[in-house]
Design a protein around this motif. Structure first.
Motif, PDB file in Angstrom:
ATOM      1  N   LYS A  80       0.986  -0.865   0.102  1.00 24.40           N
ATOM      2  CA  LYS A  80      -0.209  -0.111  -0.447  1.00 24.40           C
ATOM      3  C   LYS A  80       0.564   1.230   0.131  1.00 24.40           C
ATOM      4  O   LYS A  80       0.436   2.136  -0.458  1.00 24.40           O
ATOM      5  CB  LYS A  80      -0.471  -0.026   1.522  1.00 24.40           C
ATOM      6  N   ASN A  81       1.688   1.085   0.662  1.00 22.03           N
ATOM      7  CA  ASN A  81       3.215   2.573   0.799  1.00 22.03           C
ATOM      8  C   ASN A  81       4.222   2.236   0.207  1.00 22.03           C
ATOM      9  O   ASN A  81       5.234   2.004   1.164  1.00 22.03           O
ATOM     10  CB  ASN A  81       2.991   2.727   1.980  1.00 22.03           C
ATOM     11  N   PRO A  82       4.541   1.754  -1.598  1.00 23.66           N
ATOM     12  CA  PRO A  82       5.640   1.447  -1.475  1.00 23.66           C
ATOM     13  C   PRO A  82       6.858   1.867  -1.499  1.00 23.66           C
ATOM     14  O   PRO A  82       7.771   1.847  -1.786  1.00 23.66           O
ATOM     15  CB  PRO A  82       5.513   0.954  -3.430  1.00 23.66           C
ATOM     16  N   ALA A  83       7.028   3.186  -1.066  1.00 24.00           N
ATOM     17  CA  ALA A  83       8.000   4.091  -0.591  1.00 24.00           C
ATOM     18  C   ALA A  83       8.410   3.828   1.208  1.00 24.00           C
ATOM     19  O   ALA A  83       9.092   4.328   1.195  1.00 24.00           O
ATOM     20  CB  ALA A  83       8.195   5.652  -0.738  1.00 24.00           C
ATOM     21  N   GLY A  84       7.665   2.787   1.523  1.00 25.74           N
ATOM     22  CA  GLY A  84       7.393   2.773   3.040  1.00 25.74           C
ATOM     23  C   GLY A  84       7.398   3.698   3.660  1.00 25.74           C
ATOM     24  O   GLY A  84       6.119   4.423   3.286  1.00 25.74           O
ATOM     25  N   GLY A  85       6.697   3.748   5.016  1.00 21.82           N
ATOM     26  CA  GLY A  85       6.448   4.915   5.511  1.00 21.82           C
ATOM     27  C   GLY A  85       6.698   4.645   6.991  1.00 21.82           C
ATOM     28  O   GLY A  85       6.615   3.790   7.905  1.00 21.82           O
ATOM     29  N   GLN A  86       5.662   5.739   7.861  1.00 16.96           N
ATOM     30  CA  GLN A  86       6.050   5.625   9.443  1.00 16.96           C
ATOM     31  C   GLN A  86       4.796   4.045   9.752  1.00 16.96           C
ATOM     32  O   GLN A  86       3.617   4.095   9.282  1.00 16.96           O
ATOM     33  CB  GLN A  86       4.857   6.902  10.241  1.00 16.96           C
ATOM     34  N   HIS A  87       5.224   3.269  10.329  1.00 16.53           N
ATOM     35  CA  HIS A  87       4.043   1.781  10.512  1.00 16.53           C
ATOM     36  C   HIS A  87       3.823   1.919  12.094  1.00 16.53           C
ATOM     37  O   HIS A  87       2.287   1.240  11.675  1.00 16.53           O
ATOM     38  CB  HIS A  87       5.142   0.979  10.700  1.00 16.53           C
ATOM     39  N   HIS A  88       5.026   1.676  13.227  1.00 23.10           N
ATOM     40  CA  HIS A  88       4.137   2.064  14.150  1.00 23.10           C
ATOM     41  C   HIS A  88       4.619   2.761  15.895  1.00 23.10           C
ATOM     42  O   HIS A  88       6.109   3.910  15.476  1.00 23.10           O
ATOM     43  CB  HIS A  88       3.788   0.355  14.638  1.00 23.10           C
ATOM     44  N   MET A  89       4.117   3.140  16.577  1.00 23.14           N
ATOM     45  CA  MET A  89       4.843   3.749  17.801  1.00 23.14           C
ATOM     46  C   MET A  89       4.990   2.446  18.807  1.00 23.14           C
ATOM     47  O   MET A  89       4.048   1.519  18.666  1.00 23.14           O
ATOM     48  CB  MET A  89       3.658   4.526  18.375  1.00 23.14           C
ATOM     49  N   CYS A  90       6.279   2.737  19.062  1.00 21.74           N
ATOM     50  CA  CYS A  90       6.006   1.817  20.822  1.00 21.74           C
ATOM     51  C   CYS A  90       6.563   1.942  21.841  1.00 21.74           C
ATOM     52  O   CYS A  90       7.708   3.190  21.814  1.00 21.74           O
ATOM     53  CB  CYS A  90       7.550   1.141  20.628  1.00 21.74           C
ATOM     54  N   TYR A  91       5.778   2.249  22.594  1.00 25.74           N
ATOM     55  CA  TYR A  91       5.794   2.405  24.995  1.00 25.74           C
ATOM     56  C   TYR A  91       6.498   0.907  25.627  1.00 25.74           C
ATOM     57  O   TYR A  91       6.114   0.205  25.105  1.00 25.74           O
ATOM     58  CB  TYR A  91       4.717   2.490  24.518  1.00 25.74           C
ATOM     59  N   GLU A  92       7.007   1.462  26.236  1.00 24.17           N
ATOM     60  CA  GLU A  92       7.295   0.765  27.421  1.00 24.17           C
ATOM     61  C   GLU A  92       6.643   0.798  28.546  1.00 24.17           C
ATOM     62  O   GLU A  92       5.899   1.687  28.625  1.00 24.17           O
ATOM     63  CB  GLU A  92       8.945   1.443  28.198  1.00 24.17           C
ATOM     64  N   VAL A  93       6.191  -0.681  28.963  1.00 25.14           N
ATOM     65  CA  VAL A  93       5.792  -0.725  30.236  1.00 25.14           C
ATOM     66  C   VAL A  93       6.017  -1.774  30.796  1.00 25.14           C
ATOM     67  O   VAL A  93       7.235  -2.428  30.460  1.00 25.14           O
ATOM     68  CB  VAL A  93       4.292  -1.566  30.270  1.00 25.14           C
ATOM     69  N   PRO A  94       6.115  -1.532  32.373  1.00 26.53           N
ATOM     70  CA  PRO A  94       6.665  -2.089  33.711  1.00 26.53           C
ATOM     71  C   PRO A  94       6.411  -3.610  33.860  1.00 26.53           C
ATOM     72  O   PRO A  94       7.206  -3.897  33.531  1.00 26.53           O
ATOM     73  CB  PRO A  94       6.479  -1.737  34.468  1.00 26.53           C
ATOM     74  N   ASP A  95       5.559  -3.767  32.969  1.00 23.66           N
ATOM     75  CA  ASP A  95       4.723  -5.195  33.494  1.00 23.66           C
ATOM     76  C   ASP A  95       3.947  -5.431  31.667  1.00 23.66           C
ATOM     77  O   ASP A  95       2.906  -4.963  31.805  1.00 23.66           O
ATOM     78  CB  ASP A  95       3.320  -5.482  34.700  1.00 23.66           C
ATOM     79  N   ILE A  96       4.277  -6.747  31.041  1.00 17.46           N
ATOM     80  CA  ILE A  96       3.131  -6.520  29.840  1.00 17.46           C
ATOM     81  C   ILE A  96       2.207  -7.181  29.954  1.00 17.46           C
ATOM     82  O   ILE A  96       1.103  -7.108  29.292  1.00 17.46           O
ATOM     83  CB  ILE A  96       4.236  -7.221  29.399  1.00 17.46           C
ATOM     84  N   LEU A  97       1.582  -8.576  31.297  1.00 16.51           N
ATOM     85  CA  LEU A  97       0.942  -8.940  31.364  1.00 16.51           C
ATOM     86  C   LEU A  97      -0.866  -8.109  32.316  1.00 16.51           C
ATOM     87  O   LEU A  97      -1.340  -8.132  31.516  1.00 16.51           O
ATOM     88  CB  LEU A  97       1.014  -9.738  32.369  1.00 16.51           C
ATOM     89  N   GLU A  98       0.301  -7.024  32.355  1.00 18.97           N
ATOM     90  CA  GLU A  98      -0.892  -6.068  33.428  1.00 18.97           C
ATOM     91  C   GLU A  98      -1.283  -5.345  32.216  1.00 18.97           C
ATOM     92  O   GLU A  98      -2.237  -4.988  31.733  1.00 18.97           O
ATOM     93  CB  GLU A  98      -0.493  -5.708  34.388  1.00 18.97           C
ATOM     94  N   ALA A  99      -0.229  -4.693  31.399  1.00 23.41           N
ATOM     95  CA  ALA A  99      -0.575  -4.075  29.989  1.00 23.41           C
ATOM     96  C   ALA A  99      -1.812  -4.747  29.213  1.00 23.41           C
ATOM     97  O   ALA A  99      -2.368  -3.948  28.688  1.00 23.41           O
ATOM     98  CB  ALA A  99       0.966  -3.690  29.392  1.00 23.41           C
ATOM     99  N   LYS A 100      -1.216  -5.516  29.106  1.00 24.68           N
ATOM    100  CA  LYS A 100      -2.304  -6.832  27.936  1.00 24.68           C
ATOM    101  C   LYS A 100      -4.080  -6.005  28.480  1.00 24.68           C
ATOM    102  O   LYS A 100      -4.828  -6.080  27.764  1.00 24.68           O
ATOM    103  CB  LYS A 100      -1.824  -8.125  28.235  1.00 24.68           C
TER     104      LYS A 100
END
Ligand SMILES: CC[C@H](C(=O)O)C(=O)SCCNC(=O)CCNC(=O)[C@H](O)C(C)(C)COP(=O)(O)OP(=O)(O)OC[C@H]1O[C@@H](n2cnc3c(N)ncnc32)[C@H](O)[C@@H]1OP(=O)(O)O
Ligand SMILES: [Co+2]
Length: 146
Positions: A80-100
């Motif tokens: 869809k974006n042959p030149a590529g592009g901004q795809h996602h943002m990644c944030y940190e959390v202390p506890d992945i299961l609590e965040a889920k």
């Protein structure tokens, strides 16, 4: 209440890691470009580019990602974006299961179970349609960073 952590990286999809590395090196003047590596389990080739932080602290990173093969989760994005592009943002959390549990309780679609991401800690994604249009990656803060 979940406590949002630092912005760990901005995922930028590209059809060519090589070309994108040259851009961040030669046009953007990036001083630290990490060694590219393959992450076949997540369907991508990856290269991290450091961006400076304030007063010597670690800034965030640009995560350049190229499809590892046709089955990559970013193949459709590149189509869809042959030149590529901004795809996602990644944030940190202390506890992945609590965040889920937090995002699920908010009715957001968590995409799959937590799995090991490019920084070697558990990650998951939340569907962009439930995150104001932004594909959002949540990553457990590396233990040494605590
Ligand atoms: C994990 C290793 C590494 C790390 O940091 O540790 C990475 O970050 S690897 C990153 C690559 N992996 C992933 O992206 C996994 C999660 N992504 C997915 O499951 C899919 O890409 C998904 C479900 C977000 C989109 O699926 P698909 O590409 O097949 O497109 P759809 O037609 O199903 O999209 C539905 C809807 O969402 C919009 N969309 C798609 N991608 C994005 C995006 N990156 N940002 C914002 N919006 C996006 C798409 O346009 C569709 O919208 P619509 O209005 O219906 O057209
Ligand atoms: Co990422």
């Amino acid at each position: 209440m979940m406590k949002l952590g630092r912005l760990n990286h901005i995922g930028v999809a590209t059809p060519s890691l090589e070309k994108s590395i040259a851009y961040y090196r030669d046009v953007m003047g990036a001083t630290k470009i990490h060694e590219p590596f393959d992450l076949p389990a997540q369907g991508v080739k990856v290269c991290f580019v450091d961006t400076p932080g304030e007063g010597g602290t670690a800034g965030t990173q640009i995560e350049l990602i190229e499809p590892f093969d046709e089955s990559s989760p970013i193949t459709a994005f590149i189509a869809k974006n042959p030149a590529g592009g901004q795809h996602h943002m990644c944030y940190e959390v202390p506890d992945i299961l609590e965040a889920k549990a937090w995002f699920e309780a908010k009715g957001a679609r968590v995409l799959g179970e937590p799995r090991i991401g490019a920084h070697g800690t558990p990650i998951f994604f939340v569907h962009p349609k439930d995150m104001n249009g932004v594909l959002t990656e949540i990553m457990e803060t590396p233990k040494e960073a605590h």
